[in-house]
Structure formats: structure tokens, C-alpha cells
Design an enzyme around this catalytic site. Structure first.
Site, PDB file in Angstrom:
ATOM      1  N   VAL A  13      -0.172 116.178  79.013  1.00 49.85           N
ATOM      2  CA  VAL A  13      -0.038 117.579  79.423  1.00 49.85           C
ATOM      3  C   VAL A  13      -1.140 118.435  78.819  1.00 49.85           C
ATOM      4  O   VAL A  13      -1.777 119.238  79.512  1.00 49.85           O
ATOM      5  CB  VAL A  13       1.348 118.134  79.030  1.00 49.85           C
ATOM      6  CG1 VAL A  13       1.455 119.617  79.409  1.00 49.85           C
ATOM      7  CG2 VAL A  13       2.448 117.336  79.708  1.00 49.85           C
ATOM      8  N   GLU A 128       9.017 127.606  80.253  1.00 46.79           N
ATOM      9  CA  GLU A 128       9.335 127.146  81.608  1.00 46.79           C
ATOM     10  C   GLU A 128       9.101 125.654  81.775  1.00 46.79           C
ATOM     11  O   GLU A 128       9.850 124.967  82.484  1.00 46.79           O
ATOM     12  CB  GLU A 128       8.503 127.918  82.629  1.00 46.79           C
ATOM     13  CG  GLU A 128       8.808 127.579  84.078  1.00 46.79           C
ATOM     14  CD  GLU A 128      10.207 127.991  84.495  1.00 46.79           C
ATOM     15  OE1 GLU A 128      10.985 127.086  84.881  1.00 46.79           O
ATOM     16  OE2 GLU A 128      10.522 129.185  84.433  1.00 46.79           O
ATOM     17  N   VAL A 131      11.812 122.295  81.210  1.00 49.30           N
ATOM     18  CA  VAL A 131      12.810 121.746  82.133  1.00 49.30           C
ATOM     19  C   VAL A 131      12.209 121.627  83.524  1.00 49.30           C
ATOM     20  O   VAL A 131      11.703 122.600  84.080  1.00 49.30           O
ATOM     21  CB  VAL A 131      14.071 122.642  82.192  1.00 49.30           C
ATOM     22  CG1 VAL A 131      15.069 122.075  83.212  1.00 49.30           C
ATOM     23  CG2 VAL A 131      14.718 122.756  80.826  1.00 49.30           C
ATOM     24  N   GLY A 133       9.521 120.241  84.858  1.00 50.50           N
ATOM     25  CA  GLY A 133       8.091 120.272  85.137  1.00 50.50           C
ATOM     26  C   GLY A 133       7.615 121.540  85.818  1.00 50.50           C
ATOM     27  O   GLY A 133       7.749 122.646  85.299  1.00 50.50           O
ATOM     28  N   ILE A 135       8.736 122.945  88.483  1.00 48.79           N
ATOM     29  CA  ILE A 135       9.747 123.703  89.232  1.00 48.79           C
ATOM     30  C   ILE A 135      10.090 124.989  88.477  1.00 48.79           C
ATOM     31  O   ILE A 135      10.491 124.945  87.317  1.00 48.79           O
ATOM     32  CB  ILE A 135      11.030 122.877  89.420  1.00 48.79           C
ATOM     33  CG1 ILE A 135      10.721 121.560  90.126  1.00 48.79           C
ATOM     34  CG2 ILE A 135      12.066 123.671  90.202  1.00 48.79           C
ATOM     35  CD1 ILE A 135      11.899 120.612  90.178  1.00 48.79           C
ATOM     36  N   GLY A 186       4.503 103.491  85.891  1.00 47.76           N
ATOM     37  CA  GLY A 186       4.274 104.554  84.919  1.00 47.76           C
ATOM     38  C   GLY A 186       5.323 105.643  84.908  1.00 47.76           C
ATOM     39  O   GLY A 186       5.165 106.653  84.222  1.00 47.76           O
ATOM     40  N   ASP A 200      17.133 112.776  77.429  1.00 48.00           N
ATOM     41  CA  ASP A 200      16.201 113.753  77.994  1.00 48.00           C
ATOM     42  C   ASP A 200      16.944 114.764  78.862  1.00 48.00           C
ATOM     43  O   ASP A 200      16.749 115.981  78.738  1.00 48.00           O
ATOM     44  CB  ASP A 200      15.137 113.017  78.808  1.00 48.00           C
ATOM     45  CG  ASP A 200      14.194 113.967  79.533  1.00 48.00           C
ATOM     46  OD1 ASP A 200      13.236 114.443  78.910  1.00 48.00           O
ATOM     47  OD2 ASP A 200      14.420 114.224  80.733  1.00 48.00           O
ATOM     48  N   LYS A 204      17.724 119.090  78.454  1.00 50.22           N
ATOM     49  CA  LYS A 204      17.465 120.051  79.523  1.00 50.22           C
ATOM     50  C   LYS A 204      18.752 120.756  79.961  1.00 50.22           C
ATOM     51  O   LYS A 204      18.746 121.956  80.262  1.00 50.22           O
ATOM     52  CB  LYS A 204      16.815 119.334  80.702  1.00 50.22           C
ATOM     53  CG  LYS A 204      15.436 118.763  80.373  1.00 50.22           C
ATOM     54  CD  LYS A 204      14.921 117.848  81.466  1.00 50.22           C
ATOM     55  CE  LYS A 204      13.561 117.258  81.102  1.00 50.22           C
ATOM     56  NZ  LYS A 204      13.085 116.284  82.100  1.00 50.22           N
TER      57      LYS A 204
END
Length: 432
Positions: A13, A128, A131, A133, A135, A186, A200, A204
Site C-alpha cells: 500500500v 477510510e 475497511v 479497501g 469502497i 496471491g 480480519d 472491520k
């Protein structure tokens, strides 16, 4: 004067954030109203291979020194984990910088500490990208729906598990086979535990619940089940019911002790009707379905992970924070005024799909129905599959609490006519 930005982390990222800051510098300056200048990038190793060329002199291994400089306006944290991220974010706020982070684990574990530090410093804390990505879901919950009453948030917020369950549904693959494909492409890590066991998604879910219901919810408050026990037979049974299995993050208002509504927050695999909008979410995509009193039903859909999509969300926050900084303003801080109780999973009501291996003889159905009735669990659908040694009853209940269903299953397993209870899965969506 330019606004100076420090980036913590230059991995999947972080490298995309650095790339976009360079490639879109002109547009960002126009949107912010001032140049946005990359002032430093903190990394663990200076000589590690990277997907982006960082301008000479900006790489440093001294992350604490970078965020504490005093001339940094915004710190972007994309290193993840609890420490040193927490220490660095707190230091950045203390030094007068606003913070943009994608750190779902830290926010779900210790969000209030970060909020309080931002409030004390008079700076922004935006997240933002933590959670789903790219969206845009957190800002609508925090700002666009601030005048409405959200009653339920239902979402697919982990792309790895959605990819696996989608392959099991569309190709008839088993869990291990689908996981291996996800790893080869991946979508899944070498150690997929955080994804497939629901950690994960639980982090979120805690963030979504906190924003939607103005209540502090941590990952420890979230009931969590993963998908490693989902079988090909479960997926086939869902298909026979016109449903599909998804790992869902669910936060909703629910009855609590004392009469006032509490918050139920859970992550678990569930069967949902193929007519539900979330059923059509394929591959590694994410989607969040929001229900509110005035707006009704809303769905947010898109890529939930990946370097560029997540960086898009980071840059969106960065523009907002930079605008606030120029205007001497702050964005919306923590809203926890409702302070609702978190409803234990044992008191949460939902529907269940139960598969039971039984003896193929008269009276079995009546005995099983009696076990359900004894514990106050009403049956919606029951059907028998197979004959002889393959005889199985499939029962779909009306809403019941987790405690009621657990007691029912315990009794079934103690019955002579029951060989095994092979599957227990929740059912979400409208009762037909």
C-alpha cells in the site's frame, strides 16, 4: 506553503501512496488548494526492493524521528499491526500532525486511545482505508447517514474468504483446494489464519459497528467464526435451498437486558438467498449492505484490498485532512454518545440450518422435532435426504438464540437415533 506529508511504510500500500503522490501532484494541489509535498518515507530497511522509486534523501529508518519533526502536517500510517504503529501515531498527533491510517487491527483494539489523542491535539484521525479497501463506506456511515438511524450493517469484508467460498460454490471445490488456489493467485497469505478464521473481518466489523451505532466496540466484543469448517456438503446444501454461503460481518441493533436496544456484532459463515444483493458478490470483491430507517437499503461494492485500491482510499482521506488543515478546521471525531450495550452471542437471535445424520426408521422426524420444540426453537423447513445408512434430516429454523440452538444440538447428539450432527450454519436474509 506546501503541506508536508510523511508516509510510514513502503510496502504494497505504501508504495502506491508514494506513487500517487508523485503522479497526481498537480491534481492534488488543485483539490487541496496548496502543494502536497512528500517529506519522508519511513521503512525498516533502506536497501529492500520496492515497487516505486522514492525521491533521493526521503527514505529513513527513523520513523519516530520523522513523525516528531514538528514540520510534518499529515502522517500516513500503512505499516499495520499494533506496535510500533500505535506509538508512532500518538507521537505524530502529539507533534501536531493529523493522521491518515489503514490500520484496522489497531483501530479495533485501541481506537479510543487514538481518538482521545487526536481530540487533545486538535487534529484529524481518518481511516477510510481500514475497511473494504477502495469502497467508501466509513465516511457515509460517519457523515452522510449522520441524520439517519442505522439499524443493520451486513457485509462481505474479506476478499480472501469470499474468493474461497465462491470457488467452492461455482466449481464444487473443497476448502483446502480453494485455499490453495487463493494462495497461488496471491489472494491468501502463506499463513491465512487472520483471513480464514475471521480475525480480519472481526476487526472491520468492530469499526463498522462503532460508527453505525455510536458505541465503542472492540474486536474482543465481536463473536467470531471462520470458514475452515465449511464443507463442500454445506455449500451443496445451500445451493439446494437456493442460497449461497458467505462469510458475513454483521452489526445490528438487538434487544438487550434493561429494555433498550443493544448492539449485536458477529462474524460467521452464513447461508443467504441467491436473490440477496450480497449473494452476487464474486471472487475477491467486497460489499457492505446498510439498512437505515429513512434511507432504507444501501449497498457499497468494489475491490476490498490491494495496493492501488487501498491507496485510493488513503489519498481521499489525505485530501480531506489537508483541506481541514489549511482552513484551521477539524473533521468529525469519535461519536460514542449512544454507549449501547454489546449483546452476547448467546442472546442473539438468528436462523439456523442443521444437518443431522439419523437412523432411517419411523419416528425419527417426530423425535427430532420434539428436541427442537423442547428448547423453544421453531422449525421452518425440514426435509429428509438419502436412505438407509445415508439418511439425513435437514432442518431450517425460525429465529432462535444461539443458546437455544446450542442446547438443541447437545440434546440431538445424545439421542440414540442420531448418528451425528454434521453441520450447523446460520441463515441470514428474508424468511420466505
Amino acid at each position: 506553503m506546501p503541506l508536508k506529508v510523511a508516509v510510514l511504510g513502503c510496502g504494497v500500500v505504501g508504495s502506491q501512496v508514494v506513487r500517487l503522490l508523485g503522479e497526481q501532484s498537480g491534481d492534488l494541489a488543485a483539490r487541496v488548494g496548496a502543494p502536497v509535498e512528500l517529506a519522508g518515507v519511513a521503512v525498516r530497511r533502506l536497501d529492500a526492493p520496492r515497487d516505486v522509486d522514492v525521491p533521493e534523501g526521503l527514505l529513513t529508518t527513523d520513523a519516530l524521528g520523522l513523525v516528531s519533526r514538528g514540520d510534518i502536517d499529515v502522517v500516513v500510517e500503512v505499516i499495520g499491526g499494533i506496535e510500533p504503529a500505535r506509538t508512532l501515531i500518538l507521537a505524530a498527533l502529539d507533534a501536531g500532525a493529523s493522521v491518515v491510517t489503514a490500520n484496522k487491527a489497531l483501530l479495533a483494539e485501541d481506537g479510543p486511545t487514538l481518538y482521545e489523542a487526536a481530540e487533545k491535539a486538535g487534529r484529524d484521525l481518518y481511516y477510510e482505508a481500514a475497511v473494504a479497501g477502495a469502497i467508501p463506506i466509513l465516511r457515509p456511515l460517519r457523515e452522510s447517514l449522520a441524520g439517519d438511524k442505522v439499524t443493520r450493517v451486513l457485509g462481505i469484508v474479506n476478499g480472501t474468504t469470499n474468493f474461497i467460498l465462491d470457488k467452492m460454490d461455482t466449481h464444487g471445490a473443497g476448502f483446502e483446494e480453494a485455499l490453495e488456489e487463493a494462495q497461488a493467485l496471491g489472494y491468501a497469505e502463506a499463513d491465512p489464519t487472520a483471513d480464514v478464521e475471521g480475525f480480519d473481518a472481526a476487526a472491520k466489523a468492530a469499526i463498522l459497528a462503532s460508527l453505525a451505532f455510536h458505541t465503542r466496540v472492540t474486536a474482543a466484543d465481536v463473536h467470531r467464526e471462520g470458514i475452515s469448517d465449511v464443507t463442500a456438503a454445506d455449500v451443496r446444501s445451500a445451493r439446494d435451498m437456493g442460497s449461497v454461503v458467505k462469510l458475513l460481518a454483521i452489526a445490528e441493533l438487538a434487544p438487550a437486558n434493561g429494555g433498550e436496544a443493544g448492539v449485536s456484532v458477529r462474524v460467521h459463515p452464513a447461508m443467504i438467498p441467491r436473490t440477496h444483493p450480497l449473494a452476487s458478490v464474486r471472487e475477491a470483491y467486497n460489499a457492505v449492505f446498510v439498512e437505515s430507517e429513512a434511507a432504507g437499503q444501501l449497498m457499497f461494492y468494489g475491490p476490498g484490498a490491494g495496493g492501488a485500491p487501498t491507496a485510493s482510499a488513503v489519498l481521499g482521506d489525505l485530501v480531506t485532512v489537508a483541506r481541514n488543515h489549511r482552513q484551521g478546521a477539524r473533521g468529525v471525531g469519535e461519536s460514542a454518545y449512544a454507549d449501547r450495550a454489546v449483546v452476547p452471542m448467546g442472546e442473539t437471535r438468528t436462523r439456523y440450518h442443521v444437518a443431522i445424520d439419523v437412523d432411517d426408521r419411523a419416528g425419527v422426524l417426530a423425535a427430532v422435532a420434539t428436541a427442537f420444540a423442547t428448547h423453544g426453537v421453531s422449525i421452518q423447513i425440514v426435509r429428509q435426504e438419502g436412505r438407509g445408512d445415508d439418511a439425513q434430516l435437514v432442518v431450517v429454523s425460525h429465529e432462535a438464540t444461539d443458546a437455544q440452538l446450542s442446547a438443541t444440538v447437545a440434546e440431538l447428539r445424545g439421542m440414540d437415533i442420531v448418528r451425528d450432527v454434521t453441520s450447523v450454519m446460520r441463515v441470514e436474509g428474508t424468511e420466505e
